[in-house]
Design a protein around this motif. Structure first.
Motif, short mmCIF file in Angstrom:
data_model
loop_
_atom_site.label_atom_id
_atom_site.label_comp_id
_atom_site.label_asym_id
_atom_site.label_seq_id
_atom_site.Cartn_x
_atom_site.Cartn_y
_atom_site.Cartn_z
N PHE A 1 -1.28 -2.48 11.15
CA PHE A 1 0.20 -3.06 10.92
C PHE A 1 0.39 -2.80 9.53
CE2 PHE A 1 -0.83 -5.29 14.54
CZ PHE A 1 0.29 -5.28 15.48
N ALA A 2 1.83 -2.27 9.31
CA ALA A 2 2.52 -1.98 7.77
C ALA A 2 3.12 -3.16 7.51
CB ALA A 2 2.90 -0.65 7.82
N PRO A 3 2.96 -3.96 6.62
CA PRO A 3 3.67 -5.10 6.07
C PRO A 3 4.57 -4.49 5.05
CG PRO A 3 1.80 -5.29 5.04
CD PRO A 3 1.49 -4.01 6.21
N GLU B 1 -4.32 -10.86 6.17
CA GLU B 1 -3.96 -9.74 7.03
C GLU B 1 -2.36 -9.68 7.31
OE1 GLU B 1 -6.14 -10.23 10.73
OE2 GLU B 1 -4.66 -11.61 11.52
N PRO B 2 -1.85 -8.78 7.80
CA PRO B 2 -0.19 -8.73 7.96
C PRO B 2 0.15 -9.59 9.08
CG PRO B 2 -1.29 -6.42 7.87
CD PRO B 2 -2.21 -7.47 7.93
N VAL B 3 1.33 -10.04 8.91
CA VAL B 3 1.89 -10.90 10.07
C VAL B 3 2.69 -9.95 10.98
CG1 VAL B 3 3.64 -12.74 10.62
CG2 VAL B 3 2.16 -13.05 8.36
N ALA C 1 5.79 -13.11 2.54
CA ALA C 1 5.60 -13.95 3.65
C ALA C 1 4.90 -13.14 5.00
CB ALA C 1 7.07 -14.47 4.20
N ALA C 2 4.83 -11.80 4.39
CA ALA C 2 4.32 -10.71 5.68
C ALA C 2 2.97 -10.80 5.77
CB ALA C 2 4.81 -9.25 5.20
N LYS D 1 6.32 -9.44 10.89
CA LYS D 1 7.11 -9.15 9.97
C LYS D 1 6.48 -7.80 9.37
CE LYS D 1 8.12 -13.70 8.16
NZ LYS D 1 9.34 -13.44 7.66
N SER D 2 5.86 -7.20 10.43
CA SER D 2 5.07 -5.66 10.09
C SER D 2 5.64 -4.77 10.89
CB SER D 2 3.63 -5.93 9.87
OG SER D 2 3.30 -6.89 8.71
N ALA D 3 5.08 -3.61 10.67
CA ALA D 3 5.51 -2.35 11.75
C ALA D 3 4.08 -2.08 12.26
CB ALA D 3 5.95 -1.12 11.08
N SER D 4 4.10 -1.95 13.72
CA SER D 4 2.88 -1.28 14.43
C SER D 4 2.66 -0.03 14.10
CB SER D 4 3.11 -1.54 15.62
OG SER D 4 1.81 -1.09 16.51
#
Length: 157
Positions: free
Chosen positions: A51-53, A70-72, A59-60, A75-78
């Motif tokens: 994932f790209a936060p 790790e990214p949330v 908060a990501a 709030k992140s792009a797959s």
């Protein structure tokens, strides 16, 4: 004698700290230049997805499995495997033939096996993690390059 040994350790610690800071800075610079930098999220037993936060959103991030940041996901792009240009891979030990020892669960090996052919797999380690030979099996994915705080090793196929 003890002073010399202490100075060697102190210098090594400085290189290790510098190597960590350089890696963080490099990832930050890539993100600042508009490159999509993604990080793994553990999705279940043996499954890891990138994932790209948003780099500007604190908060990501969260503390995930095994206490690793790790990214949330919300709030992140797959990121799909086809979008990956290169992968930085951690280890507990490595050799100069491209063998690596992870933590034994196979998360990275399973993920790397699903990437398109030709995506560089770059091992990131410290000099002290190098060993003469890492025991590997048919499920272990060979690295293309190994980078430590003092060297870069190109691994021939």
């Amino acid at each position: 004698m003890y002073y010399n040994r202490a100075m060697k350790i102190r210098k090594a610690n400085n290189r290790i700290i510098a190597a960590i800071l350089a890696a963080v800075l490099a990832l930050s610079c890539l993100a600042a230049c508009g490159k999509k930098v993604c990080y793994p999220v553990v999705k279940g037993r043996g499954i890891m997805m990138p994932f790209a936060p948003d780099p500007g959103d604190p908060a990501a991030w969260r503390t995930g499995a095994f206490g690793i940041r790790e990214p949330v996901e919300k709030k992140s792009a797959s990121v799909s495997p086809e979008e990956i240009d290169a992968v930085l891979v951690p280890c507990t030990a490595f050799d100069r033939r491209g063998g690596r020892c992870g933590h034994g669960a196979g998360y990275y090996d399973r993920y790397l096996a699903g990437l398109p052919a030709g995506v560089p797999k770059i091992l990131v380690a410290f000099d002290v993690q190098e060993t003469e030979e890492v025991a590997v099996d048919e499920n272990d994915i060979k690295m293309n390059l190994a980078v430590t705080e003092s060297s870069v090793y190109r691994i021939e196929a």
